[in-house]
Design an enzyme around this catalytic site. Structure first.
Site, PDB file in Angstrom:
ATOM      1  N   GLY A 288       0.802  -1.221   0.000  1.00  0.00           N
ATOM      2  CA  GLY A 288       0.000   0.000   0.000  1.00  0.00           C
ATOM      3  C   GLY A 288       0.835   1.271   0.000  1.00  0.00           C
ATOM      4  O   GLY A 288       1.876   1.300   0.659  1.00  0.00           O
ATOM      5  N   GLY A 290       0.504   1.383  -3.368  1.00  0.00           N
ATOM      6  CA  GLY A 290       0.605   0.729  -4.663  1.00  0.00           C
ATOM      7  C   GLY A 290       1.447   1.408  -5.713  1.00  0.00           C
ATOM      8  O   GLY A 290       1.516   0.929  -6.851  1.00  0.00           O
ATOM      9  N   CYS A 404      11.496   4.683   4.098  1.00  0.00           N
ATOM     10  CA  CYS A 404      11.572   6.125   3.852  1.00  0.00           C
ATOM     11  C   CYS A 404      11.996   6.805   5.153  1.00  0.00           C
ATOM     12  O   CYS A 404      11.308   7.658   5.698  1.00  0.00           O
ATOM     13  CB  CYS A 404      10.230   6.662   3.377  1.00  0.00           C
ATOM     14  SG  CYS A 404      10.344   8.389   2.804  1.00  0.00           S
TER      15      CYS A 404
END
Length: 465
Positions: A288, A290, A404
């Protein structure tokens, strides 16, 4: 004797109250978003665009609302310290609604070219509407005290000493919590002298990056269609000069995605990893929403590979399905740690949930929302997801672990744990990012906004034995 003219009688009901003028649409929008962030942990970058569309705020007013909202969210800690000094009380002791008004007003005074009188008067008027004249007077006093000096003067008084505490000083000047500045310095290592540049990059408005879908549109074609510029590193990247990317025809048609160039490089790196006898079983274990899945699947078309995407949250799984529409992707709603999938995958991407410290410039309030206590919990989840990915990968296959965040506990710490516990070998990840410069000594890759203009993505390629 001539009598003086009689004064006209006031209407019944007592003395007439002065009509208060509410905030203009731009300031009102900013204030409403600030309240939502404070009250219910809303995301400013999601709420503000929707609110602007709903209220029909466009042009200069929309730009002003955006500057006030994102700017105030980014420097909230700095503003609170200055507000506390001017008010001679802790910000926690100030009514939350008044505090958000003071943040909005002080940001205008310290960080914009808004006329000081306008910044003060509009904020005071709204305080009177929200509360009463006494509280409006308090807001007036605090803001007038703040307006008597510029940001540099306040910083000189309130920041930690640069010689005694250089990291604390840098954190204060660039409006970051100290623990985040320390995490960045630790990740920079020998290059810790770049800390100021890293923190400053977080305060710059990030450029919008698009990804042209491979096989559908080239970066050159996309750039020509949207008036953008071809990216520096990713062969699919286009930099957008401005505007709402969601309104662009290539994005609406699914020929392009809004995706940071660093994320594009991570997805591409998995496809470039050396895997002998690739049978085309590719897995995105934390898919997710995506974006990386879509890029993987588009690249898989050339080799006939199929991508399975695992996402635990149903709403995010639905986004994966939407973003990969028309591509050969099987979306599975499951916990990546226990997906139930049979092992034997050739390539597995683990873009693990993390603190998001590498994308603070895109999420203006996130630096104040995250806490040091979040890191151990997330690192545990990351270790478990990476272990699950290794178990699902065939011997000779490759797992690409990415976050990240540059925090060492979420990056090299997680990878080191996997190297100790599992039959994997660390590959030199830098050749998988060969188009990118300033990658350091390896073997892993850490991107930085001040060096690469991307989010601070980390990537490590591991080959299963």
């Amino acid at each position: 004797m001539t009598r003086p003219p009689r004064r006209p009688q006031r209407p019944q009901g007592g003395p007439r109250k002065r009509e208060r003028k509410p905030l203009d649409p731009a300031r009102r929008a900013a204030f409403d978003v600030l309240r939502a962030v404070s009250e219910r942990d809303a995301y400013a970058n999601l709420m503000l665009p929707a609110l602007l569309r709903e209220r029909g705020i466009t042009g200069r007013d929309a730009a002003f609302a955006t500057e006030l909202t994102y700017g105030t969210c980014r420097v909230r800690g700095l503003l609170d310290t200055i507000i506390g000094a001017a008010a001679q009380r802790s910000p926690e002791a100030i009514n939350p609604v008044l505090l958000d008004l003071l943040r909005l007003g002080s940001y205008q005074l310290l960080r914009t070219r808004v006329d000081a009188h306008a910044a003060v008067s509009t904020t005071v008027e709204q305080a009177a509407i929200e509360f009463d004249s006494a509280r409006a007077g308090f807001v007036n006093g605090v803001l007038r005290t703040i307006s008597g000096r510029d940001e540099q003067s306040w910083t000189a008084e309130l920041a930690p000493d640069a010689a005694a505490d250089p990291i604390g000083h840098a954190a204060f000047v660039h409006a970051h919590p100290r623990w985040i500045a320390q995490a960045f310095a630790d990740a920079l290592g020998a290059e810790a002298g770049e800390l100021d540049a890293v923190l400053a990059a977080d305060d710059e408005r990030p450029q919008v990056h698009l990804a042209a879908r491979p096989g559908t549109l080239t970066a050159d074609e996309l750039a020509a269609a949207v008036g953008g510029t071809v990216g520096r590193y990713s062969p699919y990247a286009v930099y957008l000069p401005g505007g709402d990317p969601g309104r662009l025809e290539p994005v609406q048609a699914g020929a392009a995605l809004v995706q940071d160039e660093g994320s594009q490089l991570v997805a591409r790196a998995l496809t470039l990893a050396p895997v002998d006898d690739d049978t085309g079983r590719w897995l995105d274990l934390c898919a997710g929403p995506g974006g990386k899945t879509a890029l993987l699947a588009a690249l898989a078309v050339a080799t006939g590979a199929q991508v399975i995407a695992v996402e635990q949250a149903p709403a995010r799984a639905a986004l994966v399905a939407e973003n990969t529409r028309g591509l050969d992707v099987q979306v599975l709603t499951a916990d990546g740690r226990d997906s139930g999938l049979p092992p034997g995958f050739d390539r597995v991407l683990v873009d693990a949930p993390c603190t998001g410290l590498g994308a603070l410039r895109r999420r203006p309030e996130a630096r104040w929302r995250r806490q040091p206590a979040d890191v151990p919990m997330l690192a545990k989840l990351q270790r478990e997801l990476l272990a699950a990915a290794i178990a699902l990968t065939r011997p000779g296959g490759v797992v690409l672990y990415a976050t990240c965040s540059p925090h060492l506990a979420e990056t090299v710490g997680v990878v080191a744990d996997a190297l100790r516990r599992h039959p994997v070998t660390a590959l030199d990840t830098r050749p998988l990012f060969a188009s990118t410069d300033q990658l350091g000594d390896g073997p892993y890759v850490q991107l930085w906004p001040h060096r690469h203009g991307t989010d601070a993505m980390f990537a490590a390629a591991l080959q299963v034995g």
